[in-house]
Scaffold this motif. Structure first.
Motif, PDB file in Angstrom:
ATOM      1  N   VAL A 160      -9.247   4.728  -2.408  1.00  0.00           N
ATOM      2  CA  VAL A 160      -8.658   3.445  -2.462  1.00  0.00           C
ATOM      3  C   VAL A 160      -8.233   3.366  -4.048  1.00  0.00           C
ATOM      4  O   VAL A 160      -9.356   3.583  -4.792  1.00  0.00           O
ATOM      5  N   LEU A 174      -3.350   0.566  -3.637  1.00  0.00           N
ATOM      6  CA  LEU A 174      -3.050  -0.845  -3.328  1.00  0.00           C
ATOM      7  C   LEU A 174      -2.312  -1.305  -4.511  1.00  0.00           C
ATOM      8  O   LEU A 174      -2.975  -1.640  -5.394  1.00  0.00           O
ATOM      9  N   ALA A 181     -11.053  -1.033   0.785  1.00  0.00           N
ATOM     10  CA  ALA A 181     -12.009   0.136   1.119  1.00  0.00           C
ATOM     11  C   ALA A 181     -12.711  -0.156   2.368  1.00  0.00           C
ATOM     12  O   ALA A 181     -12.672   0.737   3.327  1.00  0.00           O
ATOM     13  N   VAL A 214     -13.666   2.804  -5.261  1.00  0.00           N
ATOM     14  CA  VAL A 214     -12.474   2.366  -5.616  1.00  0.00           C
ATOM     15  C   VAL A 214     -12.471   2.440  -7.312  1.00  0.00           C
ATOM     16  O   VAL A 214     -13.141   2.197  -7.996  1.00  0.00           O
ATOM     17  N   ALA A 230       0.834  -1.306   0.067  1.00  0.00           N
ATOM     18  CA  ALA A 230       0.123  -0.258  -0.079  1.00  0.00           C
ATOM     19  C   ALA A 230       0.876   1.228  -0.206  1.00  0.00           C
ATOM     20  O   ALA A 230       1.748   1.354   0.919  1.00  0.00           O
ATOM     21  N   GLY A 274      -9.960  -4.356  -4.089  1.00  0.00           N
ATOM     22  CA  GLY A 274      -9.897  -2.748  -3.588  1.00  0.00           C
ATOM     23  C   GLY A 274     -11.117  -2.755  -2.827  1.00  0.00           C
ATOM     24  O   GLY A 274     -10.874  -1.882  -1.943  1.00  0.00           O
TER      25      GLY A 274
END
Length: 536
Positions: free
Chosen positions: A246, A205, A316, A326, A194, A312
């Motif tokens: 994210v 990510l 999140a 995302v 990350a 993802g």
């Protein structure tokens, strides 16, 4: 437990590697399905006919030592267990155990003995007499290619179309395992990271290609790296900066997400998936349910169509963000300026790592896990500076085969799992691979033996070798299986009645329709004959 039927009308049956054992799907004793059947009416596999029983050629001579063959049999669940020798280093150091920790795992009991150089050597004529009459079984079809070799000397004892490229189905995973262990090493771990995004609070990510990554403790693969661990690291690293969004970076794996030569139902049929650099639980939507129902479903599971975005969204949620925000993107380069005390763009906020490669290979072979296989081929590609794609993985595997001194012209791959009907591997290359992995010259390759099913004992061979005609192979045949409609394969090791260890491969890619159990039994009779004779 009976094997499932092999046809294309049911979405839940495998076309390869038979049935799983009822144990946990990622323990060393049970496999999973591999390749799927082709729908009726598809183009049959074609290729040049093999020379029936031609004179065996002299292949590479091997050092007469089979190190570590049995050591890895007990590796399942090994990540938290202290182990002696090089395996301990491959698995990584364990923290000091607490008083309540499990005691050290005892040494595994031998399942398959190493080679006895003093055991009588079968003769080519003796092996031919035992094997050749069985290759004409109608259930095997019109193209049956075979290789049998002695592990101690490396000498070929019998070849029928031994050098002919044949559709290998899931037996392909033996080549995948050997090449990734050579390219990455047994102790290599795949990282998921990350990073701080371009804007304050933005978290990127970054997928590193770990197919076993879990969301939390309910993941499919025991001991896998977890997103909830990574999320905790991110929150700590951000300090007073609240996460805002994210971004998913799965650009490490470019190109098509489905392999060439895959049957149309593979991406949605439960045994394959879209191959992306970021995914959780092999792209399974319900990992806990898939684990619980592994035996009944033969390993089939509903998969996410876009595994990277699904991962993802889970991340999140762990960060307390809405899943709808995302997006895909790329991580910024490190070195950007900070803003308002937030970490600079590109700063690593956290990292989790997969199980070591030795365990990933073990799970791939034990469960015949297609998604892991494709991910591992991309690790071969990355290690050899190739593009981490289907084509790049195949090219890199071919390169490593050549580095090992094996005939790379006898393997042509479109994927690494065996789902593709475009794959070709010769039986003699398979016996060379198995022998090389076990002869002691490359101890890092021995992990391929840990997950191999044992006849009448475990995995896809758990309910095979129980008839009178095959019983000699019970407990002394250890092999990887593979099946597609019209394609059946088995390759592995067998100990003769006199204690001589042989490696064998039998591949047929023009088998007639009908009950696949009949074809599997015909394959088993060949290995059973080797087990039951001195072949002299």
């Amino acid at each position: 437990m009976p094997s499932p039927p092999v046809h294309s009308s049911s979405p839940a049956q495998p076309g390869s590697t038979g049935h799983p054992s009822p144990a946990h799907p990622s323990s060393a004793a049970q496999p999973g399905p591999a390749s799927r059947p082709v729908p009726p009416g598809s183009t049959p596999v074609t290729g040049p006919p093999g020379a029936a029983g031609g004179p065996p050629r002299r292949r590479r001579r091997w050092v007469p030592v089979l190190l570590v063959l049995v050591l890895l049999v007990g590796l399942a669940g090994a990540a938290a267990v202290l182990r002696p020798g090089p395996v301990a280093g491959w698995l990584g150091a364990d923290p000091t155990p607490s008083p309540s920790a499990r005691p050290p795992e005892p040494d595994p009991s031998p399942v398959l003995a190493g080679p006895d150089a003093a055991a009588p050597v079968p003769t080519p004529a003796g092996v031919r007499a035992a094997v050749e009459p069985l290759t004409g079984a109608a259930a095997l079809g019109s193209r049956v290619n075979v290789s049998v070799a002695d592990v101690v000397s490396g000498e070929s004892l019998y070849a029928r179309g031994g050098d002919d490229g044949t559709v290998p189905a899931s037996v392909t995973k033996l080549a995948t395992g050997v090449t990734v262990l050579k390219a990455r090493g047994p102790g290599y771990r795949i990282a998921t990271r990350a990073l701080a995004g371009a804007n304050p609070g933005e978290v990127v990510l970054v997928g590193g290609g770990d197919p076993t990554l879990a969301v939390d403790k309910s993941g499919f693969y025991p001991g896998a790296a977890r997103l909830d661990t990574l999320a905790a690291q991110v929150k700590q690293a951000l300090g007073g900066t609240a996460p805002t969004r994210v971004v998913v970076d799965s650009t490490l794996f470019p190109g098509p997400v489905h392999g060439p030569g895959w049957d149309a139902d593979i991406p949605t049929g439960g045994f394959g998936a879209s191959i992306t650099a970021l995914m959780t639980d092999g792209a399974r939507q319900d990992p806990a349910g898939a684990r619980k129902n592994f035996a009944d479903s033969h390993g089939a599971a509903t998969r996410y169509a876009e595994p990277d975005l699904a991962a993802g969204r889970s991340f999140a949620r762990l960060l307390g963000l809405p899943e709808t925000g995302v997006v895909r993107g790329t991580a910024p380069a490190a070195g950007g300026a900070t803003e308002g005390g937030a970490p600079a763009p590109g700063t690593e906020l956290g990292k989790v790592e997969s199980l070591p490669m030795i365990r990933l290979v073990d799970i791939m072979i034990t469960d015949s896990d297609n998604v892991i296989a494709e991910a591992l081929a991309r690790q071969v590609a990355l290690a050899r500076n190739q593009q981490a794609s289907f084509a790049g993985g195949a090219a890199a595997m071919d390169e490593v085969i050549g580095e090992l001194g094996l005939p790379a012209d006898e393997i042509s791959l479109a994927d690494a799992s065996g789902l593709s009907r475009n794959n070709r591997i010769s039986p003699s290359l398979l016996t060379d691979l198995i022998g090389l992995a076990g002869n002691g010259t490359h101890p890092e390759l021995t992990a391929i033996f840990g997950g191999l099913p044992v006849a009448a004992w475990s995995g896809t061979l758990g309910t095979r070798y129980e008839s009178t005609s095959t019983a000699a192979g019970a407990g002394v045949v250890r092999a990887k299986t593979g099946t597609l409609t019209g394609v059946h394969a088995i390759a592995g090791l067998v100990t003769t009645r006199d204690g001589r260890l042989l490696t064998f491969a039998v591949l047929t890619d023009q088998a007639p329709g009908g009950d696949p159990e009949v074809t599997r039994a015909a394959l088993d009779r060949i290995a059973g004959a080797l087990a039951g004779c001195g072949c002299r």
